[in-house]
Design an enzyme around this catalytic site. Structure first.
Site, PDB file in Angstrom:
ATOM      1  N   TYR A 158      24.768   5.806  14.886  1.00 17.87           N
ATOM      2  CA  TYR A 158      25.076   6.979  14.069  1.00 17.87           C
ATOM      3  C   TYR A 158      23.815   7.545  13.437  1.00 17.87           C
ATOM      4  O   TYR A 158      23.571   8.758  13.468  1.00 17.87           O
ATOM      5  CB  TYR A 158      26.097   6.617  12.990  1.00 17.87           C
ATOM      6  CG  TYR A 158      26.434   7.762  12.076  1.00 17.87           C
ATOM      7  CD1 TYR A 158      27.080   8.898  12.556  1.00 17.87           C
ATOM      8  CD2 TYR A 158      26.097   7.729  10.724  1.00 17.87           C
ATOM      9  CE1 TYR A 158      27.382   9.970  11.725  1.00 17.87           C
ATOM     10  CE2 TYR A 158      26.396   8.786   9.876  1.00 17.87           C
ATOM     11  CZ  TYR A 158      27.038   9.903  10.387  1.00 17.87           C
ATOM     12  OH  TYR A 158      27.327  10.966   9.552  1.00 17.87           O
ATOM     13  N   LYS A 162      22.161  11.319  14.036  1.00 16.57           N
ATOM     14  CA  LYS A 162      21.962  12.291  12.966  1.00 16.57           C
ATOM     15  C   LYS A 162      20.490  12.687  12.839  1.00 16.57           C
ATOM     16  O   LYS A 162      20.168  13.852  12.602  1.00 16.57           O
ATOM     17  CB  LYS A 162      22.477  11.735  11.636  1.00 16.57           C
ATOM     18  CG  LYS A 162      23.968  11.457  11.594  1.00 16.57           C
ATOM     19  CD  LYS A 162      24.805  12.691  11.899  1.00 16.57           C
ATOM     20  CE  LYS A 162      24.848  13.676  10.752  1.00 16.57           C
ATOM     21  NZ  LYS A 162      25.818  14.787  11.006  1.00 16.57           N
ATOM     22  N   VAL A 188      29.942   9.512   1.294  1.00 17.77           N
ATOM     23  CA  VAL A 188      30.793  10.546   0.709  1.00 17.77           C
ATOM     24  C   VAL A 188      32.191   9.994   0.416  1.00 17.77           C
ATOM     25  O   VAL A 188      32.916   9.575   1.322  1.00 17.77           O
ATOM     26  CB  VAL A 188      30.898  11.773   1.635  1.00 17.77           C
ATOM     27  CG1 VAL A 188      31.754  12.854   0.981  1.00 17.77           C
ATOM     28  CG2 VAL A 188      29.509  12.319   1.959  1.00 17.77           C
TER      29      VAL A 188
END
Length: 340
Positions: A158, A162, A188
């Protein structure tokens, strides 16, 4: 009241629905991409339930791995908020497995925006594009000039995706006249808008269900999704935001601290949340056979000081505390029947 059209890619995502809600509340016309019409209808129902004017919401099908639909999606838009990116619960073994969708999808969106005469793209990147792959670094302070080292084998799929996608966006917009601002949020949390919980919320759900009695000594920066949505809108509207990255973090908390805050917010969880910290040597032993454990080794006991001052100063973000975000996540998981 604004009347411009904003394209949100991946509008069915946890953060994206909050961004759509705040833009519709502000008077923008929102066009969102999804991979299936069924997902689009779910988004429409969710936003309508929260009071959004969905007569100003348009849904278009488009996939990051296909050229189809992107020119239509960007046509007539003043702004593009690029949020679509793969975020699986489990990390693939191949560290580069997520790169094609993330990088090629980003380039498709940037190309469509440029061809359509879009003024600015706001891209949702991640804090994992900032601080990973620097395990031996003594300085715990990370800012907008820092980049994750994707050559380090400790960096998972991941984070690689990104980092590569964000670098591709900066390169693709350089010298084109198309403005770019990037949001790099930490972990988040915050209120869900429906029962479609994202990857971050599911970690909290696992704690609330008692499935993580012990946790490694790992810490995360935490930011409330409502502040993330506000930052996207500010990065879109603030002229001086163009050309900048904005780290979003209200503070760092360890996994054991997150569990304690959950129990403080909901005392019925005291016997379910993590109560013990796994010794580091156990994680290191597990890393010999587990790819997931290997990703944790260099994070063990590692404090991170994430510089969110540019977001406070330039985007006027007043962050909710990590504890508010944790409590709101837990309440939403209960509200939508995801945890009993």
């Amino acid at each position: 009241m604004a009347s411009d059209t904003v394209l949100i890619t991946g509008i069915s995502g946890f953060i994206a629905k909050h961004v759509a809600l705040i833009l519709l509340e502000r008077g923008y016309t929102v066009r969102g991409t999804v991979r299936s019409s069924a997902k689009g209808e779910e988004v429409r129902v969710t936003l309508a339930r929260h009071g959004a004017a969905v007569d100003r919401l348009e849904i278009i099908e488009a996939d990051l791995l296909s050229d189809a639909g992107w020119a239509e999606a960007a046509a007539g838009c003043r702004f593009v908020v690029h949020m679509a990116s793969p975020f699986p619960m489990a990390q693939p073994r191949d560290r580069f497995a997520l790169v094609p969708a993330a990088r090629e999808g980003t380039l498709r969106v940037i190309g469509a925006a440029r061809d359509a005469g879009v003024e600015r793209v706001v891209m949702t990147s991640s804090i994992v594009a900032v601080y990973q792959g620097h395990g031996s670094r003594a300085d715990a302070r990370y800012g907008d000039a820092d980049w994750s080292n994707t050559n380090d084998p400790s960096v998972g799929a991941y984070a690689v995706s990104k980092t590569v996608a964000e670098r591709a966006a900066w390169e693709a917009t350089r010298g084109t006249g198309l403005e770019l601002a990037v949001i790099n949020p930490a972990f988040v949390l915050g209120p869900l808008l429906d029962a479609d919980a994202g990857t971050s919320a599911m970690l909290i759900a696992m704690m609330m269900r008692g499935r993580t009695p012990v946790v490694p000594d790992v810490s995360f920066g935490i930011v409330d999704v409502r502040d993330v949505a506000q930052a996207h809108m500010a990065a879109m509207e603030t002229p001086a935001a163009a050309g900048h990255r904005f780290i979003l973090s209200a503070g760092t908390r360890s996994l054991i601290e997150i569990g304690r805050h959950l129990a403080a917010a909901d005392p019925t969880l005291r016997r379910r949340v993590p109560r013990f910290v796994l010794p580091d040597y156990v994680v290191r032993m597990a890393s010999k056979v587990s790819a997931q454990a290997r990703l944790l080794v260099l994070e063990l006991g590692r404090a991170k000081d994430l510089d969110a001052d540019p977001a406070r100063t330039n985007l006027a973000i007043v962050f909710r505390t990590p504890e508010e975000a944790i409590a709101a996540t837990a309440a939403s998981l209960r509200e939508y029947g995801l945890v009993r």
